[in-house]
Design an enzyme around this catalytic site. Structure first.
Site, PDB file in Angstrom:
ATOM      1  NE  ARG A   1      -3.573  -0.127   2.466  1.00  0.00           N
ATOM      2  CZ  ARG A   1      -4.131  -0.641   3.531  1.00  0.00           C
ATOM      3  NH1 ARG A   1      -3.617  -0.385   4.621  1.00  0.00           N
ATOM      4  NH2 ARG A   1      -4.876  -1.730   3.347  1.00  0.00           N
TER       5      ARG A   1
ATOM      6  NE  ARG B   1      -2.802   1.348   9.594  1.00  0.00           N
ATOM      7  CZ  ARG B   1      -3.546   0.420   9.310  1.00  0.00           C
ATOM      8  NH1 ARG B   1      -4.507   0.285   8.382  1.00  0.00           N
ATOM      9  NH2 ARG B   1      -3.490  -0.705  10.063  1.00  0.00           N
TER      10      ARG B   1
ATOM     11  CE  LYS C   1      -7.929  -0.298  11.505  1.00  0.00           C
ATOM     12  NZ  LYS C   1      -8.394  -1.041  10.344  1.00  0.00           N
TER      13      LYS C   1
ATOM     14  CE  LYS D   1      -8.230   2.997   9.086  1.00  0.00           C
ATOM     15  NZ  LYS D   1      -9.306   2.148   8.511  1.00  0.00           N
TER      16      LYS D   1
ATOM     17  CB  CYS E   1     -13.390  -4.179   1.149  1.00  0.00           C
ATOM     18  SG  CYS E   1     -14.130  -5.784   1.617  1.00  0.00           S
TER      19      CYS E   1
ATOM     20  CB  CYS F   1      -8.736  -9.703   2.311  1.00  0.00           C
ATOM     21  SG  CYS F   1      -8.897  -9.109   4.243  1.00  0.00           S
TER      22      CYS F   1
ATOM     23  CB  CYS G   1     -14.565  -9.612   7.322  1.00  0.00           C
ATOM     24  SG  CYS G   1     -13.297  -8.244   7.451  1.00  0.00           S
TER      25      CYS G   1
ATOM     26  CB  CYS H   1     -11.812  -2.071   4.333  1.00  0.00           C
ATOM     27  SG  CYS H   1     -10.671  -2.727   5.837  1.00  0.00           S
TER      28      CYS H   1
END
Length: 577
Positions: free
Chosen positions: A88, A157, A220, A222, A442, A448, A487, A491
């Site tokens: 990424r 991130r 994380k 954001k 996603c 994934c 899931c 995302c």
């Protein structure tokens, strides 16, 4: 800026490591994110990397994955999984040059799966990169001044920024702030440069992370900047959101500060939930960096370092109380936040097609379904954008909705770009149904490791089956936000969509209704663990009812609540009630 903020380090420094989560021990002992990554990259007997290095590599923007379509067959053949890696890019505000696009295109073709993936956080992902090609790919990025530092991991991130080409000066100022913020809050460790760019190794004994410390963040974090009235970054889903406030003359004055957003949750774990960010006040534009640092430091010092599922900033806020967190932020800043200023949002979608900015330059926003840039049959999307990049003199901007803006086109060059769009049939994508244009998915399967069901590969098929139902009810032009995730981690930011699907098992999904049209409200579980036949039957009923009984201007999410299909969710802690 003075980074020696008053801190409470009890969570990560003074507690014995055996009382903390294993990831905290791993970070503490990693020698500032080095681990044994370099050694694992050259082990010839496996396409994977060993042990905890797969977690440390996330701080370098890299995830180890395997092709799950091949997993069972390889197991039967007694072969290791088809290991590969996702890379990424760190791309603040989603802006890149044509030169950078061409290099990313090249990396995708030579080292990836012959595609580029535009993400929901305005950057690029490469899939299918083999271990032997990781350093080559990253060195290629470095040639055009791109990197992957902190694109994943327990750190801040990639920083997002609104894409509103018609407001040229505001957009440029926000993008500059997004880049400054990103550069300011990334880790200072030289591990990335040593491992991937072969820079000379330095002694780690004197190395420091002035913002993060040796254990970085609990999870994380954001950050995003947004320009009302378009909430394209879904600012309420960010751990830290800066909502631009412009004066009567259109000049940027400062930002309302929103904290504590986050989408991740776990099915059958009611203590986990999505949360919308809370607006806590206003800061002038020259205080952005110190505000970001202070807020990150609060989460660093008080976030849960024992239970990772409870480690996001949203839980820290709900545990401590919003007033307490705000007071602690103000204490570290040394001043009180001003009262929040008025603003409004009316959409979180992209304006597709041609626009002209206040500076007279032109911009074309191209819909790219689920962000996947690849050539498929006669639709030569990747090739077409490559040819545009060869002649384009402006920039490219990835939107938070996975679209692409061919931006900053001089008037004299507009015809040439338009001709290439026509030559490759790219503009036709913008003629898709309104539902499709407001959808997002996603990646999910096959790459994934968390995915329980299809998302990117399945959503286009599901929309094709929903479109006739909308047309039958005269709703084909009605914008409805629809998102799918493989899931419950969220995302694609599903929990703020008017309609959302999250994967439970192959072919099975939870269905959520009632999110806000511009991302201002969470949705609510409507159906649990259902397949396509049930989904289509339910939306036959739902869309017919909406068409018949909706009020003038009423959005589908608002209708779902008023009609009693789901209850309104006023706060994340009540999402699972």
């Amino acid at each position: 800026m003075d980074t020696t903020l008053p801190v409470d380090r009890s969570h990560d420094l003074s507690q014995p490591l055996d009382r903390l989560g294993p990831d905290e021990t791993m970070k503490k002992e990693s020698r500032y994110l080095r681990g044994t990554i370099a050694e694992g990259l050259v082990v010839p007997t496996t396409a994977a990397v060993p042990g905890t290095d797969i977690k440390l590599m996330k701080f370098h923007g890299i995830y180890q994955q395997d092709d799950r379509d091949l997993r069972e067959e390889r197991r039967r053949q007694k072969l290791e999984p088809a290991y590969q890696f996702m890379i990424r890019v760190r791309l603040p505000g989603g802006v890149c040059t044509p030169e950078q696009w061409l290099k990313l295109d090249e990396i995708g073709r030579f080292y990836g799966d012959n595609s580029l993936r535009l993400t929901t956080r305005q950057t690029f992902q490469f899939h299918g990169v083999l271990k032997w090609n990781l350093k080559r790919a990253i060195k290629n990025m470095n040639e055009v001044l791109l990197d992957t530092i902190a694109a994943c991991g327990d750190d801040s991130r990639g920083v997002m920024s609104s894409v509103n080409p018609s407001l040229s000066s505001l957009h440029a100022e926000l993008h500059a702030l997004a880049k400054q913020t990103s550069d300011h809050v990334i880790p200072r460790s030289r591990a990335y440069h040593e491992i991937w760019l072969d820079e000379e190794k330095v002694a780690t004994s004197g190395e420091e992370e002035p913002l993060y410390g040796p254990t970085y963040l609990p999870r994380k974090f954001k950050i995003g900047f947004v320009i009302p009235p378009v909430n394209d970054i879904d600012v309420y889903s960010q751990d830290l959101g800066f909502i631009a406030i412009a004066g009567a003359d259109g000049e940027l004055e400062g930002f309302n500060v929103a904290i504590g957003g986050g989408m991740g949750r776990t099915d059958n774990a009611p203590e986990t939930y999505p949360r919308l960010a809370s607006v806590i006040g206003f800061i002038p534009k020259d205080r952005v960096l110190e505000a970001a640092e202070a807020i990150i430091s609060v989460q660093r010092d008080y976030g849960d370092r024992v239970v990772r599922a409870h480690a996001r900033f949203k839980y820290t806020i709900d545990d401590k109380g919003l007033d307490w967190i705000k007071a602690e932020i103000e204490r570290r800043l040394g001043f009180d936040l001003a009262p929040a200023r008025d603003y409004r949002f009316d959409t979180n979608g992209d304006v597709l097609g041609w626009q002209t900015g206040t500076d007279g330059r032109h911009h074309f926003t191209l819909f790219i379904e689920n962000g996947r840039v690849r050539d498929q049959g006669e639709y030569r999307l990747m090739e077409g954008i490559r040819e545009i990049a060869k002649v384009h003199k402006g920039t490219f901007r990835v939107t938070p909705n996975q679209s692409l803006v061919i931006s900053d086109i001089e008037p004299a060059d507009r015809r040439r770009i338009a001709d290439l769009l026509d030559q490759y049939g790219l503009a036709g994508a913008n003629g898709a149904s309104t539902l499709r244009l407001n959808s997002m998915a996603c990646v999910a399967l096959p790459t994934c490791g968390l995915a329980m069901a299809e998302s990117e590969r399945y959503l286009p098929t599901l929309i094709t089956k929903l479109e006739p139902i909308l047309e039958k009810n005269g709703l084909e032009k009605e914008p409805i936000t629809l998102r799918m995730s493989g899931c419950p981690n969220g995302c694609s930011r599903p929990y703020i969509a008017e309609i959302a699907f999250t994967g439970r098992a192959p072919g099975k999904y939870n269905v959520y209704l009632g999110g806000g049209f511009h991302g201002q409200r969470l949705n609510k579980l409507y159906l649990e663990n259902v397949g396509e036949p049930v989904i289509l039957a339910e939306f036959e009923k739902l869309f017919a009812h909406y068409a018949k009984d909706r009020e003038t201007g009423e959005r589908f999410g608002d209708f779902a609540i008023r009609a009693g299909y789901v209850a309104e969710v006023t706060e994340g802690r009540y999402f699972n009630d």
